[in-house]
Design a protein around this motif. Structure first.
Motif, PDB file in Angstrom:
ATOM      1  N   UNK A 194      87.353  37.342  98.953  1.00  0.00           N
ATOM      2  CA  UNK A 194      87.340  35.666  98.193  1.00  0.00           C
ATOM      3  C   UNK A 194      89.038  35.235  98.025  1.00  0.00           C
ATOM      4  N   UNK A 195      88.644  34.008  97.078  1.00  0.00           N
ATOM      5  CA  UNK A 195      89.732  33.520  97.186  1.00  0.00           C
ATOM      6  C   UNK A 195      90.800  33.658  95.873  1.00  0.00           C
ATOM      7  N   UNK A 196      91.719  33.926  95.720  1.00  0.00           N
ATOM      8  CA  UNK A 196      92.288  34.422  94.184  1.00  0.00           C
ATOM      9  C   UNK A 196      93.909  33.367  93.942  1.00  0.00           C
ATOM     10  N   UNK A 197      93.741  33.264  92.843  1.00  0.00           N
ATOM     11  CA  UNK A 197      95.510  32.960  92.213  1.00  0.00           C
ATOM     12  C   UNK A 197      95.835  33.952  92.177  1.00  0.00           C
ATOM     13  N   UNK A 198      97.218  34.518  92.184  1.00  0.00           N
ATOM     14  CA  UNK A 198      97.513  35.712  92.123  1.00  0.00           C
ATOM     15  C   UNK A 198      98.694  34.599  91.116  1.00  0.00           C
ATOM     16  N   UNK A 199      99.030  35.826  89.768  1.00  0.00           N
ATOM     17  CA  UNK A 199      99.968  35.578  88.535  1.00  0.00           C
ATOM     18  C   UNK A 199     101.346  36.657  88.510  1.00  0.00           C
ATOM     19  N   UNK A 200     102.187  36.795  89.025  1.00  0.00           N
ATOM     20  CA  UNK A 200     103.148  37.780  89.234  1.00  0.00           C
ATOM     21  C   UNK A 200     104.529  37.468  88.521  1.00  0.00           C
ATOM     22  N   UNK A 201     104.014  38.834  87.203  1.00  0.00           N
ATOM     23  CA  UNK A 201     105.569  38.656  85.753  1.00  0.00           C
ATOM     24  C   UNK A 201     106.914  39.270  86.444  1.00  0.00           C
ATOM     25  N   UNK A 202     107.872  39.716  87.284  1.00  0.00           N
ATOM     26  CA  UNK A 202     108.187  41.030  87.277  1.00  0.00           C
ATOM     27  C   UNK A 202     109.573  40.381  86.210  1.00  0.00           C
ATOM     28  N   UNK A 203     110.283  41.800  85.757  1.00  0.00           N
ATOM     29  CA  UNK A 203     111.564  41.516  85.610  1.00  0.00           C
ATOM     30  C   UNK A 203     112.605  42.971  85.235  1.00  0.00           C
ATOM     31  N   UNK A 204     114.021  42.905  86.025  1.00  0.00           N
ATOM     32  CA  UNK A 204     115.220  43.956  86.289  1.00  0.00           C
ATOM     33  C   UNK A 204     115.174  44.647  85.002  1.00  0.00           C
TER      34      UNK A 204
END
Length: 377
Positions: A307-317
């Motif tokens: 089903x539909x989801x809300x995706x949170x992405x936290x990316x660092x270098x």
């Protein structure tokens, strides 16, 4: 009270002992036998109904009662046939239902056989057959009711203990998430104020004022978490993430508020709270462990097989070493923070993934859009 009702049947043998038709030795031995019989009956009823006795002890007591119930009527008279009623009741109380179904009619049949040896027992037997049968089967029901009540009390105590453990776990997660973020920010501002203090006291005073504000807010958040009322929001955590990353000297790419991404009301409160906690923990880990110069936060709706989801992405270098220590990369065990996030998201049907990226480290949290799995259940 239920057991006391059946003791009224003892009036017949007691009256027989008191009417003067027996010798002194017969009265003494009859009274002794009656006392021992009643004691065995009460032990069976009181002890076994609430707490199971050893099976051999149960069969031994029932056999002893049956022996007295046969011997005393044959030697003392018809009035003593009432002892079979007590044997039937004891069988109903002490034996499992499958055994009581056979034992109660068998005891009643033994009473009839013994009564046939007495010429004046016909009327007495007629009056005792129904009480023997009904009393035994009724006691089986009472025994089952008592045992069920005991089991329900034990189950209630177990449920209360589980609820207390769950509440302690919830508080542990909330306090970790709250204090970890706030104390990290306080530490950074304290270091910044210390560097500014010799040459720029006015700027240092600003940092100290910020420390006071963050401390007061952390105290308020802890109080709200303890009382169970705190529900973080994504807009608030997005603003907090921008501030925390800026103070740490990390270039932040953080999106706008939730209404810009989804129609209002589509994201359930439980799902928004889980994503907000995920964002807070992820940003805290970036500030404390990554050594990154840039951090990118994205929020986007996705369509998955579930089903539909809300995706949170936290990316660092960052180099990934600090993140690995927190999340378990390279064989390390997961830290308390991300373990708590996984549990939060699992409760609403969401997922949490952490991995190393080409630039550094990435955390991805997904929460269902609409009714969460936990609410639907």
């Amino acid at each position: 009270m239920w057991i006391g009702v059946w003791l009224t049947f003892m009036g017949a043998p007691v009256s027989d002992l008191a009417d003067g038709s027996h010798t002194t030795w017969a009265v003494v031995l009859g009274a002794l036998g009656l006392v021992v019989f009643v004691a065995a009956y009460l032990i069976t009823i009181f002890r076994h109904t609430s707490r199971l006795l050893d099976r051999r002890a149960v069969y031994g007591i029932l056999l002893f009662q049956l022996t007295l119930a046969v011997v005393l009527p044959l030697t003392m008279g018809t009035a003593w046939l009432v002892l079979f009623v007590y044997v039937s009741v004891s069988a109903g109380a002490a034996l499992p239902l499958s055994g009581a179904r056979l034992a109660i009619p068998a005891v009643t049949g033994a009473m009839v056989l013994v009564g046939f040896h007495k010429e004046d027992a016909a009327d007495f037997l007629t009056a005792l057959v129904i009480p023997a049968l009904l009393g035994g089967f009724a006691m089986s029901g009472v025994r089952q009711l008592v045992r069920t009540t005991v089991e329900l009390r034990e189950a209630r105590a177990a449920v209360a203990e589980l609820a207390a453990n769950e509440e302690r776990l919830r508080l542990a997660r909330d306090l970790h998430d709250l204090l970890g973020h706030s104390l990290s920010l306080i530490t950074l501002k304290s270091e910044l104020a210390g560097r500014m203090l010799p040459g720029r006291p006015d700027r240092a005073a600003e940092q100290i004022a910020d420390i006071e504000r963050v401390s007061r807010q952390a105290l308020t958040d802890v109080r709200e978490a303890v009382t169970g009322y705190r529900r973080p929001t994504l807009p608030g955590e997005l603003a907090g993430a921008r501030t925390a990353l800026a103070v740490a000297g990390i270039v932040a790419e953080v999106p706008g508020e939730i209404p810009e991404l989804l129609p209002e009301g589509e994201l359930a409160e439980e799902c928004e709270a889980a994503l907000a906690w995920s964002l807070r923990e992820a940003v805290t880990n970036v500030v404390r462990h990554s050594g990154a110069r840039r951090c990118t936060v994205t929020l986007a709706p996705r369509q998955t097989l579930d089903g539909p989801v809300l995706e949170l992405t936290v990316e660092d270098d960052g180099g990934g070493h600090g993140a690995s220590a927190v999340t378990g990369h390279g064989g390390a065990a997961p830290g308390n923070g991300l373990t708590g996030l996984s549990e939060r998201l699992a409760k609403i049907g969401g997922t949490l993934e952490t991995d190393a990226s080409r630039r550094g480290f990435v955390l991805t949290a997904r929460a269902p859009i609409g009714t969460p799995l936990g609410s639907a259940a």
